[in-house]
Write a protein that holds these residues in place. Structure first.
Motif, PDB file in Angstrom:
ATOM      1  N   SER A 146     -19.063 -28.570  34.714  1.00 48.87           N
ATOM      2  CA  SER A 146     -20.056 -29.528  34.201  1.00 48.87           C
ATOM      3  C   SER A 146     -19.734 -29.919  32.768  1.00 48.87           C
ATOM      4  CB  SER A 146     -21.465 -28.914  34.265  1.00 48.87           C
ATOM      5  OG  SER A 146     -21.784 -28.530  35.565  1.00 48.87           O
ATOM      6  N   GLU A 194     -22.993 -34.825  36.626  1.00 48.74           N
ATOM      7  CA  GLU A 194     -21.704 -35.022  37.281  1.00 48.74           C
ATOM      8  C   GLU A 194     -20.777 -33.852  36.975  1.00 48.74           C
ATOM      9  OE1 GLU A 194     -18.107 -38.359  37.547  1.00 48.74           O
ATOM     10  OE2 GLU A 194     -19.769 -38.599  36.126  1.00 48.74           O
ATOM     11  N   LYS A 195     -20.035 -33.385  38.002  1.00 48.19           N
ATOM     12  CA  LYS A 195     -19.104 -32.279  37.836  1.00 48.19           C
ATOM     13  C   LYS A 195     -17.686 -32.738  38.141  1.00 48.19           C
ATOM     14  CE  LYS A 195     -22.283 -28.448  38.768  1.00 48.19           C
ATOM     15  NZ  LYS A 195     -22.518 -27.204  39.556  1.00 48.19           N
ATOM     16  N   SER A 253     -19.066 -33.400  32.015  1.00 52.24           N
ATOM     17  CA  SER A 253     -19.100 -34.856  32.011  1.00 52.24           C
ATOM     18  C   SER A 253     -20.099 -35.361  30.982  1.00 52.24           C
ATOM     19  CB  SER A 253     -19.501 -35.372  33.395  1.00 52.24           C
ATOM     20  OG  SER A 253     -19.765 -36.759  33.358  1.00 52.24           O
ATOM     21  N   ARG A 254     -19.812 -36.525  30.400  1.00 47.92           N
ATOM     22  CA  ARG A 254     -20.773 -37.160  29.492  1.00 47.92           C
ATOM     23  C   ARG A 254     -21.964 -37.713  30.259  1.00 47.92           C
ATOM     24  NH1 ARG A 254     -16.632 -40.380  25.397  1.00 47.92           N
ATOM     25  NH2 ARG A 254     -15.667 -38.513  24.540  1.00 47.92           N
ATOM     26  N   HIS A 255     -21.805 -37.815  31.579  1.00 49.18           N
ATOM     27  CA  HIS A 255     -22.890 -38.288  32.427  1.00 49.18           C
ATOM     28  C   HIS A 255     -23.583 -37.080  33.038  1.00 49.18           C
ATOM     29  CE1 HIS A 255     -21.016 -42.156  31.838  1.00 49.18           C
ATOM     30  NE2 HIS A 255     -19.886 -41.673  32.323  1.00 49.18           N
ATOM     31  N   THR A 256     -24.806 -36.845  32.688  1.00 47.27           N
ATOM     32  CA  THR A 256     -25.547 -35.650  33.095  1.00 47.27           C
ATOM     33  C   THR A 256     -25.524 -35.476  34.613  1.00 47.27           C
ATOM     34  OG1 THR A 256     -27.007 -35.948  31.221  1.00 47.27           O
ATOM     35  CG2 THR A 256     -27.749 -34.462  32.940  1.00 47.27           C
ATOM     36  N   ASN A 275     -17.202 -32.928  25.934  1.00 51.60           N
ATOM     37  CA  ASN A 275     -17.468 -33.681  27.157  1.00 51.60           C
ATOM     38  C   ASN A 275     -16.390 -34.734  27.382  1.00 51.60           C
ATOM     39  OD1 ASN A 275     -20.037 -32.446  27.829  1.00 51.60           O
ATOM     40  ND2 ASN A 275     -20.815 -33.476  26.008  1.00 51.60           N
ATOM     41  N   VAL A 320     -15.188 -38.402  29.678  1.00 53.74           N
ATOM     42  CA  VAL A 320     -15.707 -39.604  30.311  1.00 53.74           C
ATOM     43  C   VAL A 320     -15.583 -39.530  31.825  1.00 53.74           C
ATOM     44  CG1 VAL A 320     -15.371 -42.097  30.572  1.00 53.74           C
ATOM     45  CG2 VAL A 320     -15.241 -41.048  28.300  1.00 53.74           C
ATOM     46  N   ASN A 321     -14.423 -39.040  32.302  1.00 52.26           N
ATOM     47  CA  ASN A 321     -14.197 -38.979  33.745  1.00 52.26           C
ATOM     48  C   ASN A 321     -13.283 -37.808  34.076  1.00 52.26           C
ATOM     49  OD1 ASN A 321     -11.497 -39.914  33.158  1.00 52.26           O
ATOM     50  ND2 ASN A 321     -12.322 -42.001  33.079  1.00 52.26           N
ATOM     51  N   GLU A 322     -13.078 -37.589  35.366  1.00 51.78           N
ATOM     52  CA  GLU A 322     -12.277 -36.452  35.818  1.00 51.78           C
ATOM     53  C   GLU A 322     -10.822 -36.588  35.381  1.00 51.78           C
ATOM     54  OE1 GLU A 322     -13.330 -34.383  39.556  1.00 51.78           O
ATOM     55  OE2 GLU A 322     -11.369 -35.110  40.244  1.00 51.78           O
TER      56      GLU A 322
END
Length: 317
Positions: free
Chosen positions: A155, A162-163, A157-160, A101, A103-105
């Motif tokens: 999919s 978010e793609k 991302s560490r944040h469920t 995973n 953190v961000n794009e």
């Protein structure tokens, strides 16, 4: 070969041995350029002690046990990280099946740019225009089988929920087999997937298959027999390539059931016994056994012989 029952975490398939390199994250390029890949079976304590490093995080490794091939509990020898470097993240400390995973794009795109993450849109249907002209079955360096694919929502991302929109590739299993030892450490996001995993986690052992499976997956197996069917040797005849199988689920065998012409493009023939093969496909019933069929050109490949030792250690095949 007996299964190694020792750990649930990811195995380190080989160590990077260097006689004169000292751990330095600022200078790992020197290790990458000048090292010898050694498996735990090839480790020589008197020569390599304190001179082996992780192929992913580059920190020093040790071997357990240091000399014997098995521990007192009959566990096969393996490489492991030193506790003093536990603060440095490494995928080989993670549990098998744990997704990669980001953190961000921006971080995910950087992983793609650095070839640490590969997003696969699809596998090639036909032979690419640029082909390997060398007849050596283990020469993959001149083969180019990556085409830029569409931007894909992934999919990871560490944040469920978010793609990330990331560039993808139209590629082939044969491209994965090229530089296989390096690719084992990369993260791959396969078609119709919802998780990115290291290639070493994505490869399923054919010998462990017990039933049909309608979901396409990556598989690896060892060829035990390959027969060109039919009295006359025609390209459109079926070739039955049998792989090592444990007869699980009541099935007698497992084979790659494809036209001779397709398998011939990957140099799979009567003399391929003992070689390892990788494919991406669905598992179907075939008579008293199981099989994979309807593969495209890009969904099948022989693995170069030079990686046999790594495969044997990593998957116990």
């Amino acid at each position: 070969m007996e299964k190694d029952t020792q750990m649930s975490s990811r195995k380190i398939p080989y160590a990077m041995y260097s006689d004169n390199w000292t751990y330095s994250i600022e200078n790992y390029a020197e290790l990458l350029k000048n090292h010898e890949a050694v498996t735990s079976n090839e480790y020589i304590r008197d020569v390599m002690y304190e001179k082996i490093f992780c192929p992913k995080c580059f920190t020093p490794l040790t071997r357990t046990p240091l000399v014997e091939s098995r521990s007192r509990n009959n566990v096969l020898a393996y490489f492991k990280h030193l506790p003093s470097y536990s603060h440095i993240n490494c995928m080989y400390r993670a549990n098998k099946g744990e997704g990669l995973n980001y953190v961000n794009e921006e971080e995910a795109k950087e992983a793609v740019d650095n070839e640490q993450l590969v997003v696969i849109d699809s596998f090639m249907k036909e032979v690419p225009e640029v082909k390997n002209v060398d007849d050596d079955e283990d020469c993959y360096d001149s083969l180019i089988e990556d085409i830029d694919g569409p931007t894909t929502d992934v999919s990871i991302s560490r944040h469920t929920g978010e793609k990330f929109s990331l560039p993808s590739k139209v590629t082939s299993v044969r491209a994965i087999c090229r530089n296989f030892s390096k690719n084992l450490h990369k993260g791959y996001y396969l078609p119709n997937s919802n998780i990115a995993l290291p290639l070493s986690d994505l490869l399923n052992d054919v010998s462990d298959i017990k039933a049909e499976d309608n979901d396409s997956k990556l598989y690896i197996g060892k060829i035990t027999r390959s027969d060109h069917q039919g009295k006359e040797k025609r390209d459109n005849n079926i070739r039955m390539t049998f792989l090592s199988f444990k007869k699980g689920g009541g099935y007698a065998d497992f084979c790659i059931k494809e036209e001779h012409s397709l398998q011939a493009k990957h140099k799979i023939n009567d003399n391929s016994v003992g070689r390892y093969v990788i494919f991406y496909g669905k598992i179907e019933e075939s008579g008293v056994g199981l099989c994979v069929t309807d593969l495209s050109y890009g969904e099948l490949s022989l693995l170069p012989k030079k990686y046999n030792t790594i495969v044997q250690k990593l998957y116990d095949l």
